[in-house]
Design an enzyme around this catalytic site. Structure first.
Site, PDB file in Angstrom:
ATOM      1  N   ASP A  48       0.815  -1.214   0.000  1.00  0.00           N
ATOM      2  CA  ASP A  48       0.000   0.000   0.000  1.00  0.00           C
ATOM      3  C   ASP A  48       0.847   1.263   0.000  1.00  0.00           C
ATOM      4  O   ASP A  48       0.488   2.270  -0.618  1.00  0.00           O
ATOM      5  CB  ASP A  48      -0.925   0.019   1.222  1.00  0.00           C
ATOM      6  CG  ASP A  48      -2.039  -1.013   1.129  1.00  0.00           C
ATOM      7  OD1 ASP A  48      -2.195  -1.627   0.060  1.00  0.00           O
ATOM      8  OD2 ASP A  48      -2.757  -1.199   2.131  1.00  0.00           O
ATOM      9  N   TYR A 179     -10.808   4.857  11.339  1.00  0.00           N
ATOM     10  CA  TYR A 179     -10.320   4.245  12.575  1.00  0.00           C
ATOM     11  C   TYR A 179     -10.555   5.235  13.703  1.00  0.00           C
ATOM     12  O   TYR A 179      -9.793   6.191  13.876  1.00  0.00           O
ATOM     13  CB  TYR A 179      -8.843   3.893  12.441  1.00  0.00           C
ATOM     14  CG  TYR A 179      -8.587   2.659  11.616  1.00  0.00           C
ATOM     15  CD1 TYR A 179      -8.443   1.409  12.226  1.00  0.00           C
ATOM     16  CD2 TYR A 179      -8.501   2.726  10.232  1.00  0.00           C
ATOM     17  CE1 TYR A 179      -8.207   0.268  11.474  1.00  0.00           C
ATOM     18  CE2 TYR A 179      -8.267   1.586   9.465  1.00  0.00           C
ATOM     19  CZ  TYR A 179      -8.127   0.368  10.097  1.00  0.00           C
ATOM     20  OH  TYR A 179      -7.901  -0.763   9.355  1.00  0.00           O
ATOM     21  N   TYR A 351      -9.671  -8.144  -4.581  1.00  0.00           N
ATOM     22  CA  TYR A 351     -10.701  -7.121  -4.625  1.00  0.00           C
ATOM     23  C   TYR A 351     -11.489  -7.219  -5.936  1.00  0.00           C
ATOM     24  O   TYR A 351     -10.974  -7.666  -6.964  1.00  0.00           O
ATOM     25  CB  TYR A 351     -10.084  -5.736  -4.518  1.00  0.00           C
ATOM     26  CG  TYR A 351      -9.651  -5.322  -3.125  1.00  0.00           C
ATOM     27  CD1 TYR A 351      -9.192  -6.254  -2.205  1.00  0.00           C
ATOM     28  CD2 TYR A 351      -9.685  -3.980  -2.742  1.00  0.00           C
ATOM     29  CE1 TYR A 351      -8.781  -5.871  -0.941  1.00  0.00           C
ATOM     30  CE2 TYR A 351      -9.281  -3.583  -1.480  1.00  0.00           C
ATOM     31  CZ  TYR A 351      -8.825  -4.522  -0.578  1.00  0.00           C
ATOM     32  OH  TYR A 351      -8.434  -4.134   0.673  1.00  0.00           O
ATOM     33  N   GLU A 368      -9.300  -8.400  -9.181  1.00  0.00           N
ATOM     34  CA  GLU A 368      -7.905  -8.821  -9.080  1.00  0.00           C
ATOM     35  C   GLU A 368      -7.820 -10.343  -9.185  1.00  0.00           C
ATOM     36  O   GLU A 368      -8.676 -11.061  -8.660  1.00  0.00           O
ATOM     37  CB  GLU A 368      -7.311  -8.385  -7.742  1.00  0.00           C
ATOM     38  CG  GLU A 368      -7.291  -6.885  -7.522  1.00  0.00           C
ATOM     39  CD  GLU A 368      -6.813  -6.506  -6.130  1.00  0.00           C
ATOM     40  OE1 GLU A 368      -6.297  -5.399  -5.971  1.00  0.00           O
ATOM     41  OE2 GLU A 368      -6.975  -7.328  -5.201  1.00  0.00           O
TER      42      GLU A 368
END
Length: 407
Positions: A48, A179, A351, A368
């Site tokens: 990421d 979060y 995904y 994917e």
């Protein structure tokens, strides 16, 4: 896991070693133009933190097939010193404007460090296109004007990769998650008191002004997609299907989380979807609604997600993103009415994102996949509602026969 008839696939983005890696598919179909917009992240590795820029391929749908343009980098969907991540487009029908939401995350800063220390490094951004994705305007940063001081109580946040929707009333919906820091203690990093929770951004005036909805009451929910369900003549509700994460001491594989919103910005009904298993680490999944073939006054749901190999133990499943499958729900507001799975991609899968071509009664899936790893390429598939019904009903007959033999 056995598969039935597989719809043919076309590779839109292929990772090259050494070279760019493509991840995080996002798909939008513009009925008014008969054009697909397929987005992805271009990275220097699968990590990421190595995401760089968003890319796009446009596809013209005609006579049951799609003719694709070359890949282009979205050079305006950037902020200096940040990487662009998590494409999430939504189409405003009246103005014929595509809003492409995404996150800009400070270069070199990963999600774990943001959550652990409670120091958000993400920005909420979008770019727009008024010509069906041919050209794009300059980036707009909504972080201060829309999220405001709330961001001080978030370790980090993100729009959910996939697609947003426009409701029948005109409200634009963009799924997201944050979060949320529940407590702060001078001796303990805030990450120990932080849990992800799903919410959505919405606009009731065609994208001029945006608001932040309330998060789901259930903690441990993250990436989601949403769909509008017609439940009776003239009555519609907003449905959410969210990624879920089990606690560190749980011996049970968690389920996806479903929720229903009856008024703007709030979810009133939240429950686990026991028929839709989730891995411990979770994986993004896609959901959309479409008119019941027998009546356009009622909606069905279609959902895609990796189902694993069928032989995994719970402690290994978190690493096994395998076999992308389709599920169908003909009674969306009643629990335990998911049918399937129909496996449409054997082997490593990750995904995915769905689109529906209502005039052709056809589904499109961008996902994917790979031969050894799920991040080797991003493929595109078309299949019909008849394909879904036939294969899922065959699956159901096979399960019934197996149970009969066991008895």
């Amino acid at each position: 896991m056995a598969t039935d008839s597989l719809p043919s696939a076309f590779t839109l983005f292929e990772s090259i070693q050494p070279g760019p890696v493509y991840r995080i598919p996002s798909l939008l179909y513009l009925n008014s133009h008969q054009v697909f917009l397929a987005f992805a992240e271009k990275r220097t590795s699968s990590s990421d933190v190595d995401a760089k820029i968003l890319v796009l391929r446009r596809g013209k749908f005609q006579d049951g097939s799609v003719e694709w343009d070359e890949t282009v980098e979205l050079s305006t969907a950037v902020k200096s010193g940040y990487r662009s991540m998590n494409p999430c487009p939504v189409y405003e029908r009246l103005k014929q404007v595509v809003y492409l939401f995404f996150n800009c995350v400070e270069d070199g800063v990963n999600e774990c460090s943001q959550v652990l220390w409670g120091r958000n490094a993400a920005r909420l951004c979008y770019v727009t296109s008024q010509d069906a994705g041919l050209t794009w305007g300059q980036v707009t940063d909504l972080t201060e004007s829309v999220i405001g001081e709330q961001v001080q109580h978030w370790g980090t946040f993100s729009v959910s990769p996939g697609h947003g929707i426009q409701r029948a009333c005109g409200t634009l919906i963009v799924p997201a998650y944050a979060y949320i820091i529940r407590y702060r203690c001078c001796l303990i990093p805030p990450g120990f008191f932080t849990k992800p929770r799903t919410f959505y951004l919405y606009s009731e005036d065609g994208g001029e002004r945006w608001s932040v909805g309330e998060p789901l009451s259930r903690c441990g929910t993250g990436e989601s997609e949403m769909a509008e369900i017609a439940v009776s003549y003239g009555n519609r509700v907003l449905y959410c299907n969210a990624r879920a994460v089990a606690g560190p001491l749980s011996c049970r594989r968690p389920s996806r989380v479903e929720a229903v919103s009856l008024e703007p910005g709030r979810f009133e009904i939240v429950h686990p979807a026991r028929q839709l298993p989730e891995s411990d680490s979770g994986c993004q999944g896609s959901v959309l609604s479409f008119s019941c073939p027998a009546s356009d006054q009622f909606s069905w749901l279609l959902y895609t997600h990796p189902v694993g190999s069928g032989k995994d133990r719970w402690w290994r499943h978190c690493r096994n993103r395998t076999n992308l499958a389709v599920y169908l729900n003909r009674r969306p507001l009643e629990q335990r009415h998911w049918e399937g799975p129909w496996v449409v991609q054997s082997g490593p899968s990750g995904y995915s994102d769905l689109a529906y071509l209502d005039q052709a009664s056809t589904f499109a899936c961008l996902h994917e996949c790979g031969d050894r790893q799920p991040n080797e390429r991003i493929d595109f598939r078309l299949f019909s509602i008849d394909d879904v019904l036939r294969n899922i009903e065959q699956r159901g007959r096979g399960v019934a026969t197996s149970l009969k033999h066991r008895q």
